[in-house]
Design a protein around this motif. Structure first.
Motif, PDB file in Angstrom:
ATOM      1  N   LEU A 164       1.062  -1.165   0.139  1.00 19.94           N
ATOM      2  CA  LEU A 164       0.122   0.091  -0.043  1.00 19.94           C
ATOM      3  C   LEU A 164       0.869   1.229  -0.020  1.00 19.94           C
ATOM      4  O   LEU A 164       0.635   2.088  -0.646  1.00 19.94           O
ATOM      5  N   MET A 165       2.085   1.217   0.687  1.00 21.22           N
ATOM      6  CA  MET A 165       2.688   2.478   0.775  1.00 21.22           C
ATOM      7  C   MET A 165       3.546   2.503  -0.443  1.00 21.22           C
ATOM      8  O   MET A 165       4.038   3.710  -0.687  1.00 21.22           O
ATOM      9  N   GLY A 166       3.962   1.342  -0.918  1.00 24.56           N
ATOM     10  CA  GLY A 166       4.726   1.618  -2.394  1.00 24.56           C
ATOM     11  C   GLY A 166       3.706   2.071  -3.335  1.00 24.56           C
ATOM     12  O   GLY A 166       3.857   3.116  -4.263  1.00 24.56           O
ATOM     13  N   ILE A 167       2.301   1.690  -3.524  1.00 22.35           N
ATOM     14  CA  ILE A 167       1.440   2.243  -4.380  1.00 22.35           C
ATOM     15  C   ILE A 167       1.331   3.972  -3.881  1.00 22.35           C
ATOM     16  O   ILE A 167       1.256   4.913  -4.903  1.00 22.35           O
ATOM     17  N   ALA A 168       1.114   4.197  -2.793  1.00 21.80           N
ATOM     18  CA  ALA A 168       1.146   5.757  -2.205  1.00 21.80           C
ATOM     19  C   ALA A 168       2.284   6.388  -2.799  1.00 21.80           C
ATOM     20  O   ALA A 168       2.104   7.409  -3.242  1.00 21.80           O
ATOM     21  N   ALA A 169       3.512   5.809  -2.601  1.00 21.69           N
ATOM     22  CA  ALA A 169       4.643   6.675  -3.205  1.00 21.69           C
ATOM     23  C   ALA A 169       4.713   6.824  -4.466  1.00 21.69           C
ATOM     24  O   ALA A 169       5.174   7.965  -5.126  1.00 21.69           O
ATOM     25  N   LEU A 170       4.388   5.906  -5.288  1.00 24.67           N
ATOM     26  CA  LEU A 170       4.132   6.005  -6.841  1.00 24.67           C
ATOM     27  C   LEU A 170       3.203   7.157  -7.099  1.00 24.67           C
ATOM     28  O   LEU A 170       3.398   7.994  -8.077  1.00 24.67           O
ATOM     29  N   GLY A 171       2.058   7.092  -6.443  1.00 26.00           N
ATOM     30  CA  GLY A 171       1.153   8.116  -6.548  1.00 26.00           C
ATOM     31  C   GLY A 171       1.485   9.629  -6.380  1.00 26.00           C
ATOM     32  O   GLY A 171       1.109  10.676  -6.912  1.00 26.00           O
ATOM     33  N   ASN A 172       2.512   9.690  -5.290  1.00 23.23           N
ATOM     34  CA  ASN A 172       2.952  10.868  -4.949  1.00 23.23           C
ATOM     35  C   ASN A 172       4.087  11.395  -5.521  1.00 23.23           C
ATOM     36  O   ASN A 172       4.443  12.499  -5.587  1.00 23.23           O
ATOM     37  N   THR A 173       4.616  10.297  -6.348  1.00 26.69           N
ATOM     38  CA  THR A 173       5.877  11.069  -7.055  1.00 26.69           C
ATOM     39  C   THR A 173       5.884  11.253  -8.303  1.00 26.69           C
ATOM     40  O   THR A 173       6.453  11.971  -9.190  1.00 26.69           O
ATOM     41  N   VAL A 174       4.935  10.384  -9.050  1.00 29.85           N
ATOM     42  CA  VAL A 174       4.645  10.401 -10.651  1.00 29.85           C
ATOM     43  C   VAL A 174       3.653  11.717 -10.877  1.00 29.85           C
ATOM     44  O   VAL A 174       2.412  11.677 -10.171  1.00 29.85           O
ATOM     45  N   VAL A 206       2.016  13.031 -16.201  1.00 26.50           N
ATOM     46  CA  VAL A 206       2.403  11.921 -16.981  1.00 26.50           C
ATOM     47  C   VAL A 206       1.577  10.739 -16.860  1.00 26.50           C
ATOM     48  O   VAL A 206       1.313  10.236 -17.676  1.00 26.50           O
ATOM     49  N   ILE A 207       0.859  10.484 -15.612  1.00 28.66           N
ATOM     50  CA  ILE A 207      -0.182   9.666 -15.259  1.00 28.66           C
ATOM     51  C   ILE A 207      -1.444   9.789 -16.373  1.00 28.66           C
ATOM     52  O   ILE A 207      -2.019   8.678 -17.051  1.00 28.66           O
ATOM     53  N   GLY A 208      -1.824  11.031 -16.625  1.00 25.13           N
ATOM     54  CA  GLY A 208      -3.072  11.391 -17.270  1.00 25.13           C
ATOM     55  C   GLY A 208      -2.763  10.838 -18.849  1.00 25.13           C
ATOM     56  O   GLY A 208      -3.737  10.114 -19.309  1.00 25.13           O
ATOM     57  N   PRO A 209      -1.686  11.440 -19.608  1.00 25.13           N
ATOM     58  CA  PRO A 209      -1.587  10.738 -20.983  1.00 25.13           C
ATOM     59  C   PRO A 209      -1.271   9.042 -20.882  1.00 25.13           C
ATOM     60  O   PRO A 209      -1.776   8.511 -21.810  1.00 25.13           O
ATOM     61  N   VAL A 244     -11.096  11.896 -12.931  1.00 24.50           N
ATOM     62  CA  VAL A 244     -11.299  11.579 -11.414  1.00 24.50           C
ATOM     63  C   VAL A 244     -10.202  10.854 -10.925  1.00 24.50           C
ATOM     64  O   VAL A 244      -9.577  11.131  -9.671  1.00 24.50           O
ATOM     65  N   ILE A 245      -9.614   9.881 -11.438  1.00 23.10           N
ATOM     66  CA  ILE A 245      -8.477   8.962 -11.061  1.00 23.10           C
ATOM     67  C   ILE A 245      -7.092   9.769 -10.887  1.00 23.10           C
ATOM     68  O   ILE A 245      -6.556   9.586 -10.081  1.00 23.10           O
ATOM     69  N   VAL A 246      -7.117  10.548 -12.110  1.00 23.21           N
ATOM     70  CA  VAL A 246      -5.764  11.239 -12.244  1.00 23.21           C
ATOM     71  C   VAL A 246      -5.796  12.339 -11.225  1.00 23.21           C
ATOM     72  O   VAL A 246      -4.719  12.672 -10.665  1.00 23.21           O
ATOM     73  N   LEU A 247      -6.822  12.868 -11.002  1.00 19.81           N
ATOM     74  CA  LEU A 247      -6.873  14.133  -9.864  1.00 19.81           C
ATOM     75  C   LEU A 247      -6.646  13.580  -8.482  1.00 19.81           C
ATOM     76  O   LEU A 247      -6.296  14.209  -7.670  1.00 19.81           O
ATOM     77  N   ALA A 248      -7.483  12.197  -8.397  1.00 16.75           N
ATOM     78  CA  ALA A 248      -7.421  12.099  -7.043  1.00 16.75           C
ATOM     79  C   ALA A 248      -6.180  11.084  -6.428  1.00 16.75           C
ATOM     80  O   ALA A 248      -5.865  11.155  -5.177  1.00 16.75           O
ATOM     81  N   LEU A 249      -5.412  10.627  -7.361  1.00 18.47           N
ATOM     82  CA  LEU A 249      -4.339   9.800  -7.000  1.00 18.47           C
ATOM     83  C   LEU A 249      -3.257  10.352  -6.183  1.00 18.47           C
ATOM     84  O   LEU A 249      -2.785   9.668  -5.187  1.00 18.47           O
ATOM     85  N   GLN A 294      -3.391  12.955  -4.278  1.00 24.73           N
ATOM     86  CA  GLN A 294      -3.950  13.269  -2.905  1.00 24.73           C
ATOM     87  C   GLN A 294      -4.211  12.196  -2.049  1.00 24.73           C
ATOM     88  O   GLN A 294      -3.995  12.102  -0.883  1.00 24.73           O
ATOM     89  N   LEU A 295      -4.750  11.109  -2.754  1.00 24.88           N
ATOM     90  CA  LEU A 295      -4.908   9.709  -2.073  1.00 24.88           C
ATOM     91  C   LEU A 295      -3.664   9.431  -1.473  1.00 24.88           C
ATOM     92  O   LEU A 295      -3.542   8.731  -0.475  1.00 24.88           O
ATOM     93  N   ALA A 296      -2.591   9.331  -2.238  1.00 20.92           N
ATOM     94  CA  ALA A 296      -1.371   9.063  -1.744  1.00 20.92           C
ATOM     95  C   ALA A 296      -0.897   9.808  -0.300  1.00 20.92           C
ATOM     96  O   ALA A 296      -0.355   9.075   0.776  1.00 20.92           O
ATOM     97  N   VAL A 297      -1.209  10.969  -0.426  1.00 17.52           N
ATOM     98  CA  VAL A 297      -0.944  11.798   0.737  1.00 17.52           C
ATOM     99  C   VAL A 297      -1.709  11.487   1.870  1.00 17.52           C
ATOM    100  O   VAL A 297      -1.035  11.505   2.877  1.00 17.52           O
ATOM    101  N   PHE A 298      -2.864  11.306   1.718  1.00 10.87           N
ATOM    102  CA  PHE A 298      -3.524  11.024   2.985  1.00 10.87           C
ATOM    103  C   PHE A 298      -3.294   9.639   3.229  1.00 10.87           C
ATOM    104  O   PHE A 298      -3.452   9.408   4.527  1.00 10.87           O
TER     105      PHE A 298
END
Length: 307
Positions: A131-141, A145-148, A178-183, A185-189
């Motif tokens: 879970l923290m790996g996914i959060a780190a990915l969402g927080n760093t990328v 980049v994620i959107g395209p 929604v996914i691109v915008l939320a990811l 912030q989800l990682a930070v939370f």
């Protein structure tokens, strides 16, 4: 509590005034102007246009004109969208940004808090690392980049969703934005909640509650969760303001008619009044939502009082 809210609202006015002042002079100092076209206008025509918008006056006098109009609720006409005022453009775009932002905020808050709590309860396990790996990915990328990438895979590759546009505002049109915008912030939370929950679970009062034999759900849900949510609640104010007023990048990538897209177009075309209107809107959102967060504090933590 009512006195506290009124004092905070009044004390926020200087903050909004300072932000407005800095933004006004920064955009005026930037090179170029709203009427610097590839094919220059006739000097007499250009002079008449500048006179209509008070651009022939000194900058400090333009500032006084603008501040006086803002305090009367008038953000002025748009220089680029000549048939609309800035207030009309914002009122048209704001509902789209709010719908997009509410969905993204709900996913970020509830999903991130749930991930953080689950990871904290299983600290140093494979689930925690995953879970923290996914959060780190969402927080760093970054989301530009994620959107395209998501659009390339799910829209162009698989054809499951459109590449962009609002459409009818249905699930297929909004799922990628929604996914691109939320990811991020989800990682930070998730990371904030995990860290604070681990600290809360090791607190003396939680250990005492467990020693008294209280049910595990009661210990976590009543005693630890209140303290564990405080950092996430602190982050909620600015996050909500940013997603509810529209993400500049996300709305531009997916061609959504929100406030963020108008901000980009206004900045590119030196539409001074349109940019300033969005700045005022975001500033007000941040002030109001931070005030709401302070009020929520009193309900989460009984030690916080505002009398």
């Amino acid at each position: 509590m009512l006195r506290f809210i009124l004092v905070r609202l009044l004390s926020s006015l200087p903050t909004i005034f300072i932000v407005l002042t800095i933004s006004f002079f920064m955009i005026r100092i930037a090179p170029g102007g709203p009427f610097n076209l590839e094919r220059p206008l006739d000097p007499a025509t250009l002079a008449n246009i500048k006179a209509v918008y008070h651009l022939d006056q000194p900058v400090w006098l333009q500032y006084l004109y603008y501040i006086g109009n803002v305090f009367q609720g008038d953000f002025g006409p748009s220089f680029i969208y000549k048939d609309y005022t800035v207030a009309e453009l914002i009122l048209q775009a704001l509902p789209y940004s709010i719908i997009l932002g509410l969905w993204a905020l709900a996913i970020a808050v509830f999903g991130g808090v749930a991930m953080g709590i689950y990871a904290a309860l299983r600290q140093n396990s494979w689930a925690d690392y995953l879970l923290m790996g996914i959060a780190a990915l969402g927080n760093t990328v970054p989301n530009f980049v994620i959107g395209p990438i998501l659009s390339l895979i799910f829209a162009l590759g698989l054809g499951l969703v459109p590449t962009g546009s609002w459409g009818n505002g249905g699930f297929r049109n909004l799922v990628l934005p929604v996914i691109v915008l939320a990811l991020p912030q989800l990682a930070v939370f998730a990371r904030l909640t995990r860290g604070s929950m681990i600290e809360a679970l090791r607190a003396d009062h939680v250990r005492t509650a467990r020693a008294y034999g209280l049910p595990f759900r009661s210990v976590v849900g009543v005693h630890a969760l209140r303290a564990g949510l405080m950092p996430a609640v602190s982050y909620l104010g600015p996050t909500a303001a940013s997603v509810l007023t529209g993400s500049i990048i996300v709305e531009t990538i997916f061609s959504l008619p929100g406030v963020g897209r108008y901000f980009v177009l206004g900045a590119l075309n030196r539409d001074y009044t349109l940019v300033m209107g969005t700045v005022v809107l975001i500033s007000v959102f941040i002030v109001v939502l931070n005030l709401l967060v302070d009020v929520i504090y009193a309900f989460i933590d009984p030690r916080v009082r505002y009398e």
